[in-house]
Write a protein that holds these residues in place. Structure first.
Motif, PDB file in Angstrom:
ATOM      1  N   TYR A   1       0.823  -1.215   0.000  1.00 56.21           N
ATOM      2  CA  TYR A   1       0.000   0.000   0.000  1.00 56.21           C
ATOM      3  C   TYR A   1       0.856   1.264   0.000  1.00 56.21           C
ATOM      4  CZ  TYR A   1      -2.903   3.716   1.958  1.00 56.21           C
ATOM      5  OH  TYR A   1      -3.546   4.918   2.187  1.00 56.21           O
ATOM      6  N   ILE A   2       1.862   1.309   0.869  1.00 56.05           N
ATOM      7  CA  ILE A   2       2.744   2.479   0.935  1.00 56.05           C
ATOM      8  C   ILE A   2       3.442   2.686  -0.407  1.00 56.05           C
ATOM      9  CG2 ILE A   2       4.840   3.401   1.987  1.00 56.05           C
ATOM     10  CD1 ILE A   2       3.945   1.968   4.598  1.00 56.05           C
ATOM     11  N   ALA A   3       3.977   1.603  -0.962  1.00 54.55           N
ATOM     12  CA  ALA A   3       4.634   1.699  -2.267  1.00 54.55           C
ATOM     13  C   ALA A   3       3.651   2.166  -3.337  1.00 54.55           C
ATOM     14  CB  ALA A   3       5.241   0.352  -2.647  1.00 54.55           C
ATOM     15  N   ALA A   4       2.411   1.677  -3.278  1.00 59.00           N
ATOM     16  CA  ALA A   4       1.406   2.045  -4.274  1.00 59.00           C
ATOM     17  C   ALA A   4       1.118   3.545  -4.247  1.00 59.00           C
ATOM     18  CB  ALA A   4       0.114   1.260  -4.019  1.00 59.00           C
ATOM     19  N   GLN A   5       0.855   4.081  -3.074  1.00 55.19           N
ATOM     20  CA  GLN A   5       0.523   5.502  -2.991  1.00 55.19           C
ATOM     21  C   GLN A   5       1.716   6.375  -3.383  1.00 55.19           C
ATOM     22  OE1 GLN A   5      -2.429   6.484  -2.860  1.00 55.19           O
ATOM     23  NE2 GLN A   5      -3.517   6.107  -0.941  1.00 55.19           N
ATOM     24  N   PHE A   6       2.903   5.963  -2.996  1.00 57.80           N
ATOM     25  CA  PHE A   6       4.078   6.743  -3.368  1.00 57.80           C
ATOM     26  C   PHE A   6       4.294   6.733  -4.884  1.00 57.80           C
ATOM     27  CE2 PHE A   6       8.674   6.870  -4.307  1.00 57.80           C
ATOM     28  CZ  PHE A   6       8.929   8.166  -3.906  1.00 57.80           C
ATOM     29  N   LEU A   7       4.172   5.568  -5.508  1.00 59.95           N
ATOM     30  CA  LEU A   7       4.380   5.480  -6.952  1.00 59.95           C
ATOM     31  C   LEU A   7       3.297   6.219  -7.724  1.00 59.95           C
ATOM     32  CD1 LEU A   7       5.558   1.765  -7.253  1.00 59.95           C
ATOM     33  CD2 LEU A   7       6.950   3.818  -7.569  1.00 59.95           C
ATOM     34  N   LEU A   8       2.053   6.156  -7.252  1.00 59.60           N
ATOM     35  CA  LEU A   8       0.991   6.932  -7.890  1.00 59.60           C
ATOM     36  C   LEU A   8       1.290   8.427  -7.800  1.00 59.60           C
ATOM     37  CD1 LEU A   8      -2.141   4.960  -6.656  1.00 59.60           C
ATOM     38  CD2 LEU A   8      -1.479   5.293  -9.050  1.00 59.60           C
ATOM     39  N   THR A   9       1.769   8.849  -6.635  1.00 61.27           N
ATOM     40  CA  THR A   9       2.096  10.262  -6.444  1.00 61.27           C
ATOM     41  C   THR A   9       3.236  10.690  -7.361  1.00 61.27           C
ATOM     42  OG1 THR A   9       1.364  10.207  -4.136  1.00 61.27           O
ATOM     43  CG2 THR A   9       2.874  11.979  -4.761  1.00 61.27           C
ATOM     44  N   GLU A  10       4.317   9.927  -7.365  1.00 62.88           N
ATOM     45  CA  GLU A  10       5.449  10.270  -8.224  1.00 62.88           C
ATOM     46  C   GLU A  10       5.065  10.206  -9.691  1.00 62.88           C
ATOM     47  OE1 GLU A  10       8.656  11.325  -7.888  1.00 62.88           O
ATOM     48  OE2 GLU A  10       8.132  11.735  -5.794  1.00 62.88           O
ATOM     49  N   GLY A  11       4.267   9.220 -10.070  1.00 67.12           N
ATOM     50  CA  GLY A  11       3.842   9.120 -11.461  1.00 67.12           C
ATOM     51  C   GLY A  11       3.048  10.330 -11.900  1.00 67.12           C
ATOM     52  N   ALA A  12       2.155  10.812 -11.020  1.00 65.50           N
ATOM     53  CA  ALA A  12       1.364  11.995 -11.351  1.00 65.50           C
ATOM     54  C   ALA A  12       2.238  13.241 -11.409  1.00 65.50           C
ATOM     55  CB  ALA A  12       0.254  12.179 -10.323  1.00 65.50           C
ATOM     56  N   LEU A  13       3.169  13.364 -10.471  1.00 67.77           N
ATOM     57  CA  LEU A  13       4.025  14.551 -10.436  1.00 67.77           C
ATOM     58  C   LEU A  13       4.961  14.623 -11.641  1.00 67.77           C
ATOM     59  CD1 LEU A  13       4.997  14.596  -6.648  1.00 67.77           C
ATOM     60  CD2 LEU A  13       3.470  16.189  -7.832  1.00 67.77           C
ATOM     61  N   ARG A  14       5.369  13.476 -12.156  1.00 68.75           N
ATOM     62  CA  ARG A  14       6.329  13.458 -13.256  1.00 68.75           C
ATOM     63  C   ARG A  14       5.682  13.428 -14.632  1.00 68.75           C
ATOM     64  NH1 ARG A  14      11.195   9.363 -11.369  1.00 68.75           N
ATOM     65  NH2 ARG A  14      11.372  10.108  -9.218  1.00 68.75           N
ATOM     66  N   THR A  15       4.373  13.366 -14.697  1.00 72.12           N
ATOM     67  CA  THR A  15       3.705  13.204 -15.986  1.00 72.12           C
ATOM     68  C   THR A  15       2.728  14.350 -16.223  1.00 72.12           C
ATOM     69  OG1 THR A  15       3.817  10.828 -15.603  1.00 72.12           O
ATOM     70  CG2 THR A  15       2.513  11.560 -17.480  1.00 72.12           C
TER      71      THR A  15
END
Length: 233
Positions: free
Chosen positions: A210-224
């Motif tokens: 879960y922690i990895a999921a939310q972090f990756l979703l956040t980074e993916g949105a910030l970088r795209t």
């Protein structure tokens, strides 16, 4: 005699600067560090069986990640999605059926925010077919073992979660991996509700994914196409 004018210095490209300023950049780094520290405390607490550490660290995770997203100039919908995740985290700490349903509803609202944030970007039809097959197989397998009052809510939530995971792939590899891990994390929770056999320290695996999921979703949105790059000219 007048002094001759000095030759103009050759023009040089200005150094790239963070449009939000050094303070915002420093704040983002500090908030990310605080989030990673809280995540480490939570996971170590689960591994060690320290329930108090988990109850203290878990509610800090999503507010810190949301603050990090704000400091990075992220979109409001991303922040709102993370805060709905925080609501789900808090309610799932309570050992009550009503709290489980409210927590699931809070996570569902977060998934809606993610879906709106992702917009109409292209996604792979083949990946969509895989997610649809995974959804059908998981719900079919879990259905007989779920409590009767949770079958329909879990099925509806699973549909929304799978749609979010599939659409997350439209933002690229990071967000796509985040969506997939979110689906895995909640599937682990559902198997626990259904009283299926669990891996050792099941809560550790739930929180890790879960922690990895939310972090990756956040980074993916910030970088795209969001966050800092939207403020540049």
């Amino acid at each position: 005699m007048s002094r001759p004018d000095r030759a103009p210095a050759p023009a040089t490209a200005p150094a790239a600067e963070d449009p939000r300023g050094p303070r915002a950049s420093r704040a983002a780094r500090l908030l990310l560090g605080a989030f990673l520290l809280a995540a480490a405390v939570d996971l170590v607490s689960l591994l060690a069986g320290a329930e108090l550490g988990h109850r203290i660290a878990k509610p800090l995770l999503m507010p810190l990640l949301a603050a990090y997203a704000v400091a990075r100039g992220g979109p409001r919908l991303l922040t709102v999605a993370l805060l709905f995740g925080w609501g789900g985290d808090v309610f799932l700490l309570l050992d009550a059926d009503w709290a489980f349903l409210v927590g699931m509803g809070s996570f569902a609202a977060g998934h809606v925010c993610y879906l709106v944030l992702f917009g109409r970007r292209r996604t792979s039809p083949a990946l969509g077919a895989l997610y649809a097959a995974a959804l059908a197989g998981t719900v079919t397998a879990l259905w007989p073992d779920l409590p009767a009052e949770l079958r329909v809510p879990v099925a509806g939530y699973s549909l929304l979660l799978t749609a979010m995971a599939y659409r997350a792939s439209s933002l690229g590899l990071l967000a796509g991996a985040g969506g997939a891990l979110f689906l895995l994390s909640d599937t682990l929770i559902a198997t626990g509700v259904a009283d299926w056999p669990q891996p050792p320290v099941p809560d550790l695996w739930v929180m890790l994914t879960y922690i990895a999921a939310q972090f990756l979703l956040t980074e993916g949105a910030l970088r795209t196409g969001y966050g800092e790059r939207r403020t540049t000219v």
